[in-house]
Design an enzyme around this catalytic site. Sequence first.
Site, mmCIF file in Angstrom:
data_model
loop_
_atom_site.group_PDB
_atom_site.id
_atom_site.type_symbol
_atom_site.label_atom_id
_atom_site.label_comp_id
_atom_site.label_asym_id
_atom_site.label_seq_id
_atom_site.Cartn_x
_atom_site.Cartn_y
_atom_site.Cartn_z
ATOM 1 N N MET A 154 0.853 -1.207 0.000
ATOM 2 C CA MET A 154 0.000 0.000 0.000
ATOM 3 C C MET A 154 0.879 1.245 0.000
ATOM 4 O O MET A 154 0.859 2.050 0.929
ATOM 5 C CB MET A 154 -0.913 -0.040 1.227
ATOM 6 C CG MET A 154 -2.030 0.976 1.204
ATOM 7 S SD MET A 154 -3.152 0.702 -0.161
ATOM 8 C CE MET A 154 -4.725 0.903 0.654
ATOM 9 N N GLY A 155 1.661 1.396 -1.078
ATOM 10 C CA GLY A 155 2.426 2.640 -1.251
ATOM 11 C C GLY A 155 1.574 3.614 -2.048
ATOM 12 O O GLY A 155 0.340 3.518 -2.075
ATOM 13 N N ARG A 156 2.261 4.509 -2.737
ATOM 14 C CA ARG A 156 1.539 5.549 -3.487
ATOM 15 C C ARG A 156 0.610 4.945 -4.537
ATOM 16 O O ARG A 156 -0.541 5.360 -4.686
ATOM 17 C CB ARG A 156 2.548 6.473 -4.195
ATOM 18 C CG ARG A 156 3.322 7.368 -3.266
ATOM 19 C CD ARG A 156 4.448 8.052 -4.026
ATOM 20 N NE ARG A 156 5.467 7.064 -4.389
ATOM 21 C CZ ARG A 156 6.728 7.094 -3.979
ATOM 22 N NH1 ARG A 156 7.150 8.075 -3.222
ATOM 23 N NH2 ARG A 156 7.576 6.159 -4.341
ATOM 24 N N ILE A 157 1.108 3.941 -5.286
ATOM 25 C CA ILE A 157 0.311 3.403 -6.397
ATOM 26 C C ILE A 157 -0.829 2.538 -5.857
ATOM 27 O O ILE A 157 -1.976 2.626 -6.319
ATOM 28 C CB ILE A 157 1.209 2.625 -7.380
ATOM 29 C CG1 ILE A 157 2.287 3.570 -7.952
ATOM 30 C CG2 ILE A 157 0.386 2.016 -8.503
ATOM 31 C CD1 ILE A 157 3.385 2.876 -8.756
ATOM 32 N N THR B 285 1.142 -5.070 -11.759
ATOM 33 C CA THR B 285 1.761 -3.977 -12.532
ATOM 34 C C THR B 285 3.086 -3.580 -11.880
ATOM 35 O O THR B 285 3.614 -2.507 -12.174
ATOM 36 C CB THR B 285 0.842 -2.729 -12.576
ATOM 37 O OG1 THR B 285 0.499 -2.376 -11.231
ATOM 38 C CG2 THR B 285 -0.414 -2.967 -13.382
ATOM 39 N N ARG C 126 6.343 -5.915 -10.570
ATOM 40 C CA ARG C 126 7.488 -6.585 -11.179
ATOM 41 C C ARG C 126 7.123 -8.048 -11.423
ATOM 42 O O ARG C 126 6.542 -8.703 -10.548
ATOM 43 C CB ARG C 126 8.725 -6.505 -10.272
ATOM 44 C CG ARG C 126 9.397 -5.134 -10.210
ATOM 45 C CD ARG C 126 10.054 -4.747 -11.533
ATOM 46 N NE ARG C 126 10.719 -3.453 -11.484
ATOM 47 C CZ ARG C 126 10.166 -2.292 -11.855
ATOM 48 N NH1 ARG C 126 8.927 -2.259 -12.309
ATOM 49 N NH2 ARG C 126 10.854 -1.175 -11.803
ATOM 50 N N GLU D 206 11.194 -10.339 -19.045
ATOM 51 C CA GLU D 206 10.710 -9.325 -19.986
ATOM 52 C C GLU D 206 11.751 -9.130 -21.064
ATOM 53 O O GLU D 206 12.924 -8.968 -20.723
ATOM 54 C CB GLU D 206 10.454 -8.011 -19.253
ATOM 55 C CG GLU D 206 9.230 -8.112 -18.373
ATOM 56 C CD GLU D 206 8.828 -6.799 -17.724
ATOM 57 O OE1 GLU D 206 9.432 -5.763 -18.049
ATOM 58 O OE2 GLU D 206 7.908 -6.818 -16.907
ATOM 59 N N HIS E 32 4.645 -3.931 -20.256
ATOM 60 C CA HIS E 32 5.242 -3.050 -19.239
ATOM 61 C C HIS E 32 5.120 -1.571 -19.651
ATOM 62 O O HIS E 32 6.126 -0.897 -19.877
ATOM 63 C CB HIS E 32 6.714 -3.425 -18.984
ATOM 64 C CG HIS E 32 7.196 -2.969 -17.632
ATOM 65 N ND1 HIS E 32 8.147 -3.632 -16.901
ATOM 66 C CD2 HIS E 32 6.859 -1.896 -16.877
ATOM 67 C CE1 HIS E 32 8.371 -2.999 -15.760
ATOM 68 N NE2 HIS E 32 7.591 -1.934 -15.725
ATOM 69 N N ALA F 99 2.776 0.723 -18.007
ATOM 70 C CA ALA F 99 1.903 1.458 -17.075
ATOM 71 C C ALA F 99 2.243 2.946 -17.001
ATOM 72 O O ALA F 99 1.360 3.783 -16.834
ATOM 73 C CB ALA F 99 1.957 0.827 -15.692
HETATM 74 C C1 GLV Z 1 8.448 0.966 -14.096
HETATM 75 O O1 GLV Z 1 8.204 -0.183 -13.912
HETATM 76 C C2 GLV Z 1 9.065 1.792 -13.112
HETATM 77 O O2 GLV Z 1 9.573 1.260 -12.107
HETATM 78 O O3 GLV Z 1 9.084 3.014 -13.309
#
Ligand code: GLV
Length: 327
Positions: free
Chosen positions: A159-162, A241, A243, A272, A291, A293
């Site tokens: 539960m960080g920023r994203i 989204t 790793r 990847e 990858h 996002a």
């Molecule tokens: C992308 O995956 C990032 O870490 O910016």
Amino acid sequence: MSEPSRSRVFVTRVIPALGLDRITSACDADVWRDPLPPSREVLLAKVAGCDGVLSLLSEQIDAQFMDAAGPQLKVISNFAVGFNNVDVAEATRRGIRVGNTPDVLTEATADMAFGLLLAASRRIVEGQDYIRSGRWKTWEPLGHIGVDLPGKTIGIVGMGRIGHALARRCHGGWGMRVLYHDRLRDLEAERKLSAEPVEFDDLLAQSDFISVHTDLNESTRGLFDRAAFRKMKPTAVFINTARGPIHHQLDLYHALRDSEIFAAGLDVTDPEPIASDDPLLTLPNCVIAPHVASATISSRNGMAEIAADNLLAGLNDEPLRCWVNPG
Ligand code: GLV
């Protein structure tokens, strides 16, 4: 009188001009202009004698890389919020500053996670494949049935920023209950989104959707393995989204193939790019993006500005704007 010599930097790929132009005008910059990354051998040769490097997550920045650059290397500016590709402990030991590009990609990444959640739950990509392969013959009352989103439970791992930004979307827009698992409490999410901190296994058992937003480290590598997928609901949708190595890819394939979970949406894979013969690519209930996002205009411009700021600050022995290893 001769001019003072400019810092030498290697930029491992073309980034938006907002950042790149500042770097090329301030430094003696060698920019790798090929869309594909340099081979390891070429990379090590290119960084020899450099004072700074602007790297992407596809470059492994380890002791060998730092040795190849030489003792004058001052700064590694990683064009990403994640920095699992950089051996930060080794850089710190050598007094090399490491920068990353947080915040500017938070909303775009949360949008991507939600987009994958919607696409996987409502089988959108599968529907497109159905049309393109000429199988759409009529409207089918029993066909293409997906899972509903409103009022369900989203489980956020990390539960960080994203993670917080995704929880906001799910709670505010779709009235979802929010569960989260993290080492730290997010009191704002608890207050504003009624988010509930839970143990990992409880999150797996209770969530309808599970979205991964933790960083990749030794405790999260392979966290989503067969045992974890088996603890999830058969109607669950798994989203990653963050790793690729946080999920065990073959275990995910088996869980999807055997209907132990309903669907998955991935913006990251392991490795990847994903191998063209990876069995996941044969499954209709797995949506995969390459990858991307952070691939919006404002996010990528913001990342370029921060990465340039970090690089130039490090070359001038100043604090980095977004500094991974201060003090
Ligand atoms: C992308 O995956 C990032 O870490 O910016």
